[in-house]
Design a protein around this motif. Structure first.
Motif, PDB file in Angstrom:
ATOM      1  N   TRP A   1      25.608  39.483  -6.763  1.00 24.33           N
ATOM      2  CA  TRP A   1      25.416  38.268  -7.545  1.00 24.33           C
ATOM      3  C   TRP A   1      23.924  38.009  -7.761  1.00 24.33           C
TER       4      TRP A   1
ATOM      5  N   THR B   1      22.208  46.946  -9.012  1.00 25.18           N
ATOM      6  CA  THR B   1      23.491  46.254  -9.195  1.00 25.18           C
ATOM      7  C   THR B   1      24.599  47.259  -9.457  1.00 25.18           C
TER       8      THR B   1
ATOM      9  N   LEU C   1      27.360  38.993  -2.345  1.00 25.50           N
ATOM     10  CA  LEU C   1      26.259  38.066  -2.586  1.00 25.50           C
ATOM     11  C   LEU C   1      25.043  38.807  -3.136  1.00 25.50           C
TER      12      LEU C   1
END
Length: 139
Positions: free
Chosen positions: A21, A63, A18
């Motif tokens: 994302w 990320t 999550l």
């Protein structure tokens, strides 16, 4: 990779996915917004647009480290999340104290209010997750 080398420990299992994302969405939002603003109206608010571009790069690096996995990546992500949080708090406070300093908003203005406060909540969540991931590995 030799037989002795271990595969890096995953950071994107469970809630980590999550986080990836959300950070991915923030990369797209911050980079596309700042690229447009820098290319079309940079002289209007160079500091704000540059800070949004830096935020996008920080999001992209976080990320990448989350996806890469491993202890080194976890430590790098933890450092960047702490720097991100410091940036959000600094810029957020600056925009409240001196509204004229930013003729246009940055990703981190008003603690990320323009992004539903995700810029302040995301690094807090990520730091929690990354510390928890370290604790799970050491036990």
């Amino acid at each position: 990779m030799t037989a002795v080398e271990e595969k890096p420990a995953r950071l994107i299992s469970g809630p980590g996915m999550l986080l990836v994302w959300f950070y991915g969405v923030m990369v797209v939002g911050a980079v596309s917004r700042s690229a447009f603003q820098i290319s079309t109206e940079f002289d209007r608010a160079p500091l704000a647009y540059s800070l949004s571009a830096v935020a996008g790069l920080v999001y992209a690096f976080i990320t990448y480290t989350l996806v890469r996995g491993g202890e080194r990546a976890r430590r790098a992500a933890l450092f960047c999340c702490a720097a991100e949080l410091a940036g959000v708090l600094l810029v957020g406070t600056w925009t409240l104290v001196d509204r004229s300093a930013f003729p246009d908003a940055t990703v981190w203005s008003y603690y990320g209010a323009g992004y539903v406060f995700i810029p302040v909540l995301l690094p807090l969540s990520a730091v929690y997750w990354l510390r928890k991931a370290r604790d799970q590995r050491s036990s």
